[in-house]
Design an enzyme around this catalytic site. Sequence first.
Site, PDB file in Angstrom:
ATOM      1  N   THR A 185       0.894  -1.341  -0.143  1.00  0.00           N
ATOM      2  CA  THR A 185       0.005  -0.026  -0.012  1.00  0.00           C
ATOM      3  C   THR A 185       0.905   1.248  -0.089  1.00  0.00           C
ATOM      4  O   THR A 185       2.197   1.153   0.375  1.00  0.00           O
ATOM      5  CB  THR A 185      -1.067   0.043   1.145  1.00  0.00           C
ATOM      6  N   GLU A 331      -5.655  -4.144  -0.514  1.00  0.00           N
ATOM      7  CA  GLU A 331      -5.896  -5.404   0.484  1.00  0.00           C
ATOM      8  C   GLU A 331      -6.876  -6.128   0.112  1.00  0.00           C
ATOM      9  O   GLU A 331      -7.219  -7.275   0.596  1.00  0.00           O
ATOM     10  CB  GLU A 331      -6.182  -4.696   1.868  1.00  0.00           C
ATOM     11  N   LYS A 439     -15.874  16.638  11.037  1.00  0.00           N
ATOM     12  CA  LYS A 439     -17.183  16.663  12.024  1.00  0.00           C
ATOM     13  C   LYS A 439     -17.424  18.152  12.590  1.00  0.00           C
ATOM     14  O   LYS A 439     -16.687  18.805  13.300  1.00  0.00           O
ATOM     15  CB  LYS A 439     -16.412  15.841  13.402  1.00  0.00           C
TER      16      LYS A 439
HETATM   17  P1  ADP Z   1      -3.634   2.888  -1.295  1.00  0.00           P
HETATM   18  O1  ADP Z   1      -2.181   2.010  -1.613  1.00  0.00           O
HETATM   19  O2  ADP Z   1      -3.550   4.357  -1.688  1.00  0.00           O
HETATM   20  O3  ADP Z   1      -4.236   2.412  -0.237  1.00  0.00           O
HETATM   21  P2  ADP Z   1      -5.394   1.579  -2.810  1.00  0.00           P
HETATM   22  O4  ADP Z   1      -5.721   1.591  -4.498  1.00  0.00           O
HETATM   23  O5  ADP Z   1      -5.437   0.449  -2.155  1.00  0.00           O
HETATM   24  O6  ADP Z   1      -4.240   2.586  -2.785  1.00  0.00           O
HETATM   25  O7  ADP Z   1      -6.715   2.748  -2.324  1.00  0.00           O
HETATM   26  C1  ADP Z   1      -7.893   2.238  -2.030  1.00  0.00           C
HETATM   27  C2  ADP Z   1      -8.551   3.442  -1.492  1.00  0.00           C
HETATM   28  O8  ADP Z   1      -8.999   4.225  -2.471  1.00  0.00           O
HETATM   29  C3  ADP Z   1     -10.102   2.758  -0.971  1.00  0.00           C
HETATM   30  O9  ADP Z   1      -9.829   2.516   0.537  1.00  0.00           O
HETATM   31  C4  ADP Z   1     -10.807   4.276  -1.093  1.00  0.00           C
HETATM   32  O10 ADP Z   1     -10.731   5.036  -0.104  1.00  0.00           O
HETATM   33  C5  ADP Z   1     -10.264   4.647  -2.261  1.00  0.00           C
HETATM   34  N1  ADP Z   1     -11.237   4.475  -3.398  1.00  0.00           N
HETATM   35  C6  ADP Z   1     -11.144   3.391  -4.309  1.00  0.00           C
HETATM   36  N2  ADP Z   1     -11.948   3.380  -5.056  1.00  0.00           N
HETATM   37  C7  ADP Z   1     -12.978   4.246  -4.841  1.00  0.00           C
HETATM   38  C8  ADP Z   1     -14.296   4.898  -5.305  1.00  0.00           C
HETATM   39  N3  ADP Z   1     -14.837   4.339  -6.409  1.00  0.00           N
HETATM   40  N4  ADP Z   1     -14.822   6.022  -4.550  1.00  0.00           N
HETATM   41  C9  ADP Z   1     -14.104   6.386  -3.551  1.00  0.00           C
HETATM   42  N5  ADP Z   1     -12.914   6.296  -3.022  1.00  0.00           N
HETATM   43  C10 ADP Z   1     -12.287   5.090  -3.749  1.00  0.00           C
END
Ligand code: ADP
Length: 541
Positions: A185, A331, A439
Site C-alpha cells: 500500500t 488489500e 465533524k
Molecule cells: P493505497 O495504496 O493508496 O491504499 P488503494 O488503491 O489500495 O491504494 O486505495 C484504496 C482506497 O482508494 C480505498 O480505500 C478508497 O478510499 C479509495 N477508493 C477506491 N475506489 C474508490 C471509489 N470508487 N470511490 C471513492 N474512493 C475510492
Amino acid sequence: MQGLMMNSPLTITSMMEFADKIHSDTEIVSVTSDNPRHRHTFSDAFKRVRKLANALQKLGAEKEDCIATLAWNDYRHFEIYYAVSCSGMVCHTINPRLFPEQVEYIINHADDQFILLDVAFLPLLEQLDGKIPSVKGIIVMTDAANMPETTLTNVYCYESLLESESEEFSWPDIDEMDASALCYTSGTTGNPKGVLYTHRSTVLHTFAACLSDVMGLASDDVVMPIVPMFHVNAWGLPYVSAVVGNKLVFPGAKMADGEVLTSLINDEGVTYSAGVPTVWLALLKYLETSGKTIDSLQAVIVGGAACPLSILEEFEDKHNVYTHVAWGMTEMSPLGTFNPKLDREALGESEYARMRVKAGRCIYGVDLKIVDDNNVELPWDGEAFGALKVKGPWVCSSYFKLEESDAHDADGWFDTGDVATIDSLGFMQITDRSKDVIKSGGEWISSIDLENTAVDHPSVLEAAVIGMPHEKWTERPLLLVIKKEGAELSKEEMLAFFKGKVASWWIPSDCLFVDELAHTATGKLSKKDLREQFKDYTFPS
Ligand code: ADP
C-alpha cells in the site's frame, strides 16, 4: 459426509495453460520504450514466459523468492507476471512513483532477490546502489540494442537472457494457498504495508471480475488497462484477459497522454478500459481540444478515488461511453463493489445520476458491513454512515511480515479505513476516508460529496475539501480549488454553487484558489499533506 468432487488447485498456472491452449491467437499490443507498437499473441507470450522461467532458474531464483518489477504496462510485464508466479515465486510489483526511500524500504522488507525493470527506472535503482543487499541481479526490460549504460553491477538484458533459453519448462505443482504476488500500500501513514496474494485469491477474484454485472468481458472485447500493473495487478485485468481471451492493449509509459490513448483506442479498436479519474480527465480534455472521437470504446471502469458525475456524463453524452464506478483497495485484490450498467430510462434522470456515482454494488464473494464507533452494525438504508468492513477470499487476512494488524477485528473483519453508506439494494457509497471525515458540531460532513459537487462547476478543474479547526463548530470544511485555464470564478460564485445541491450546513465555510493540490503516489488527493500545508489557516470571523 464429504462430497465427491475433484479438489483441483486454483492456480495462476491453470489460467495460463488455459489461455495458451484456448486463446493462443489472442493479440497483445504494447507501447514500450524500444517499440511504439509491439505486437505478439498469447501463444508467443507464453513461449517467452517459459523461456523467462528457465532464465530466472538459471540465474539462481528459487521457489518462494520475491522477484520485483518496476515497470509500466506492457507485454514484458505481462510475461513476468506469469513466469514468476507460475514458477512458485512471488511477483512483487513496486510502484515507481513512491519516494526512493520507500522503494528502498519495500525492497529490503520483501527481501527481493531480482528486480526486472524498465529502462526509465534505472536511475531510481542507481540511487539505491549499496542499500538493497538482497538483490542478486537486475534485469532491464529491453533488447541488446537499447541497453543503457549503468553504474550498477549484475545487470542483464531481458531479451538477451531469453534468446538462448528453451521454450519448454516444467511448471512446478503449486498449492493454491501459495503466495503468488505482492503489492505494498502507499503508506500515507507510516511505512508501506505488504499485501501477499495467493494463487487461490487471484483465481477467485478473476472469476468474480468476469461476472456480467462486473467487468462482463467477452473474447471479442479489446481491453486497454490504463490502471498500472505496478499497483494491485492492474485491477486483475492481466488475469481476466487470459481467461476471457480478449485482445490486450498496453499503453506503456503513456498512461496520462490523451493523444496516445486516443490513437491506441482508434487504431486497435479498444472497447473497454480501466483507470483512475485523473486519467479520464486527461483523455476527455484531449478529446475536447482536438475534436477527435473514440468510436470503438463502449465502457470504462473508474475507481481508486471518487469520480465526479461530470466525467460520467461527458463520457456518456458526448462519446457514448458507459462509465462504471468501482471500489476496492490493495488489500482486496482490489475489487469490492462494482456499479453495473443502469437503466437510464427506467430510473429517470435524477435517480440515474444519483445511483451511478455510487461506488457500486456488492460483488458475490465479498461481504460488506458498516459499523458505528462501538462496532455495532448499521442499517443498509442509504442514510446511516459508518466504518466500512469487509471479509472474503480475496481480502488480506494480515499484512506481510507484520504480526499485529490493527485493521482486522477479532471476528476477522478487515476495516477498510473508508466511511460509507449502503442502500437496501447493496449499493455502497464512500463518504470519506475515516481519517479525513469532517465533524462539524458533532455531525459528519462528507468531503467527497463536496469535492464532487465543486468539480461539477464548469470552471473547476480539481477540488479538495479538508476539515479545519473552527471556534464554534470544532471543525468546518475548507474548499481548495484549481480553476480551469482562463476561467473566471469568484469565491462567492463558487460557494453559491453548492446551494440546493448539499445541506446548507455542509457548504464550505471558505474557499481558496490554488495552483496545485498535493497527491499521493497512487494519484489520490493527499489530505494529510493539504492539512499540513494549510495548518496556519484560520476561517474569517
Ligand atoms: P493505497 O495504496 O493508496 O491504499 P488503494 O488503491 O489500495 O491504494 O486505495 C484504496 C482506497 O482508494 C480505498 O480505500 C478508497 O478510499 C479509495 N477508493 C477506491 N475506489 C474508490 C471509489 N470508487 N470511490 C471513492 N474512493 C475510492
